[in-house]
Write a protein that holds these residues in place. Structure first.
Motif, short mmCIF file in Angstrom:
data_model
loop_
_atom_site.label_atom_id
_atom_site.label_comp_id
_atom_site.label_asym_id
_atom_site.label_seq_id
_atom_site.Cartn_x
_atom_site.Cartn_y
_atom_site.Cartn_z
N LYS A 285 -12.91 38.66 65.59
CA LYS A 285 -11.49 38.73 65.26
C LYS A 285 -11.06 40.17 64.95
N LEU A 286 -11.91 40.90 64.26
CA LEU A 286 -11.58 42.29 63.95
C LEU A 286 -11.51 43.13 65.22
N GLN A 287 -12.42 42.87 66.14
CA GLN A 287 -12.42 43.63 67.40
C GLN A 287 -11.15 43.36 68.20
N ASP A 294 -18.75 48.54 67.67
CA ASP A 294 -19.68 47.75 66.86
C ASP A 294 -19.22 47.67 65.42
N ILE A 295 -19.46 46.48 64.81
CA ILE A 295 -19.03 46.23 63.43
C ILE A 295 -20.16 45.59 62.64
N LYS A 296 -20.28 46.01 61.39
CA LYS A 296 -21.16 45.34 60.43
C LYS A 296 -20.32 45.00 59.20
N ILE A 297 -20.31 43.72 58.82
CA ILE A 297 -19.54 43.30 57.65
C ILE A 297 -20.35 43.65 56.40
N VAL A 298 -19.74 44.43 55.50
CA VAL A 298 -20.42 44.86 54.28
C VAL A 298 -20.17 43.90 53.13
N SER A 299 -18.90 43.55 52.91
CA SER A 299 -18.58 42.66 51.78
C SER A 299 -17.22 42.03 51.96
N ILE A 300 -17.00 40.99 51.18
CA ILE A 300 -15.71 40.32 51.10
C ILE A 300 -15.28 40.40 49.63
N LEU A 328 -17.74 53.84 66.08
CA LEU A 328 -16.91 54.17 67.22
C LEU A 328 -17.77 54.47 68.44
N TYR A 329 -17.11 54.61 69.58
CA TYR A 329 -17.84 54.81 70.82
C TYR A 329 -18.60 56.14 70.85
N ASP A 330 -18.15 57.12 70.06
CA ASP A 330 -18.86 58.40 70.02
C ASP A 330 -19.99 58.42 69.00
N GLY A 331 -20.24 57.25 68.35
CA GLY A 331 -21.34 57.15 67.39
C GLY A 331 -20.92 57.34 65.94
N THR A 332 -19.69 57.78 65.71
CA THR A 332 -19.19 57.95 64.34
C THR A 332 -19.11 56.60 63.64
N VAL A 333 -19.60 56.53 62.38
CA VAL A 333 -19.55 55.31 61.59
C VAL A 333 -18.56 55.50 60.45
N MET A 334 -17.60 54.58 60.35
CA MET A 334 -16.58 54.66 59.31
C MET A 334 -16.60 53.39 58.46
#
Length: 416
Positions: A285-287, A294-300, A328-334
């Motif tokens: 849904k986020l995508q 790519d996404i990793k869910i950290v917390s709710i 992100l596609y360039d490898g940056t993680v936010m």
């Protein structure tokens, strides 16, 4: 497209027996077991002809269809043909001995194979209404249920199909689940014994909504889809529905960032959430809502319900916050945050998944030991007929007419 389908109908009438000429034809796009694919295998049983003059299909031969540069490529029987546009296949005679097998799954009637979005193959099946219903009813209810229950489902399915017959129907829960030539004796009998019957109110077709279970309380159509409330969709207690209580849990913390070794090149792939079934749904849904990659869910951090409820005691609004890592596609993680605050609850349920968050008839949402636990009743929107409730009524000896009156009060069973 509409002109082509009308032409297909005309061709079908020319070749089909006289006894189906008066029947309405149904056109349904096929997604079940197909989804979005650029390759399909097909085989024909019985004689068929193609409306594409440069390629004719033979009985019992395996063919492959694929999309290359926006065009259909057909291979089989030592032949290869590239087709610009759609491929149309029509049986020489309409009966159950003439079948189109798509990935080994049989369908009756005519079939169009269209190119969708310039890259996918979309089969579009056209066949008589009553035979379409024979492929719907056994997938919407259990064929072992009482015959009167099956008849009530046949009426609801037929009424729904006729009301939406000019829409671009597909074979999923967005309309009605349809399985092609996957008929069962009991449900076929139910369709045959109610042939042509539909549910009307003041001489107009109703939208014959149904769901698996209403949790013991029916719902108004206005509370689910807006618009004016219909008198045949009242909010009332349902003594026949078995309520189907459900429960699921969701951990507040999904990934402990303190335990992630960011110097390890494999850390992203090896880091997993606690509740992966739910977080996988959240990611999709986020995508689709502006977070590609790519996404990793950290917390709710927050998940709560408003005290505002409908008269049916179904929840109206809620809030949820999701914190997640976004690569992100360039490898940056936010580190990102997605928040829905005091919104309609139908915006939150898809983030969890309807197979866990089964209805809006929610009894509680508790937070203990850093875990959210939601409990509720029912499965689906609760408007119209409860399929499980109808099964209980059938077991108690109620007729399909009584079942229809219970779930669609004030309506009439008419001949279409």
């Amino acid at each position: 497209m509409k002109k082509i389908l009308l032409f297909l109908s005309a061709v079908m009438f020319l070749f089909f027996p006289m006894n189906i000429h008066a029947e309405e034809m149904v056109t349904v796009r096929l997604f079940q077991n197909i989804e979005e694919t650029s390759e399909l295998d097909i085989m024909l049983k019985g004689g068929y002809f193609s409306l594409n003059p440069f390629f004719q299909f033979e009985d019992g031969v395996n063919y492959s269809l694929s999309v290359k540069k926006g065009k259909l490529v057909i291979k089989g029987n030592g032949q290869k043909q590239v087709v610009e546009g759609s491929v149309y296949i029509v049986p020489e005679k309409y009966d159950v001995d003439h079948q189109i097998l798509i990935n080994n799954h049989p369908y009756l009637g005519a079939m169009e194979f269209a190119v969708e979005n310039n890259q996918f193959i979309r089969p579009i099946n056209q066949l008589p209404l009553e035979d379409y219903l024979k492929g719907v009813v056994p997938l919407e209810v259990y064929p072992s249920w009482p015959i009167e229950t099956l008849k009530a489902q046949a009426l609801a399915a037929r009424t729904y199909a006729v009301a939406h017959i000019n829409d671009k129907m597909d074979d999923t829960i967005r309309f009605q689940v349809y399985g092609g030539y996957d008929w069962k004796a009991s449900t076929t009998k139910a369709v045959n014994e109610t042939k042509g019957e539909v549910i009307t109110h003041k001489d107009k077709l109703i939208n014959a909504f149904y769901s698996a279970s209403n949790g013991g309380v029916t719902e108004s159509n206005a509370n689910v889809w807006g618009g004016n409330p219909e008198p045949y969709f009242p909010i009332k207690e349902d003594p026949y529905d078995p309520t189907h209580p459900w429960e699921y849990s969701l951990h507040q913390e999904q990934i402990s960032l303190d335990n992630v070794d960011w110097t390890d090149s494999k850390c992203w792939d090896e880091t997993e959430e606690v509740d992966q079934k739910i977080t996988n749904t959240m990611k999709k849904k986020l995508q689709k809502n502006g977070y590609p990659g790519d996404i990793k869910i950290v917390s709710i951090p927050t998940f709560e319900l408003s005290k505002d409820q409908y008269d049916s005691k179904r929840s109206r609004k809620g809030s949820i916050t999701i914190q997640f890592l976004h690569r992100l596609y360039d490898g940056t993680v936010m580190l990102e945050e997605y928040e829905l605050k005091d919104v309609e609850i139908n915006r939150i349920r898809p983030l969890i998944g309807g197979d866990l968050f089964k209805s809006y008839l929610i009894d509680s949402l508790d937070f203990q030991n850093k875990t959210y636990t939601m409990q509720g009743r029912g499965y689906g929107h609760g408007v119209g007929m409860s399929q499980w409730g109808a099964s209980i009524m059938g077991q108690k000896g109620k007729s399909y007419q009584e079942i229809i009156q219970h779930y669609f009060p004030g309506t009439t069973i008419s001949k279409y």
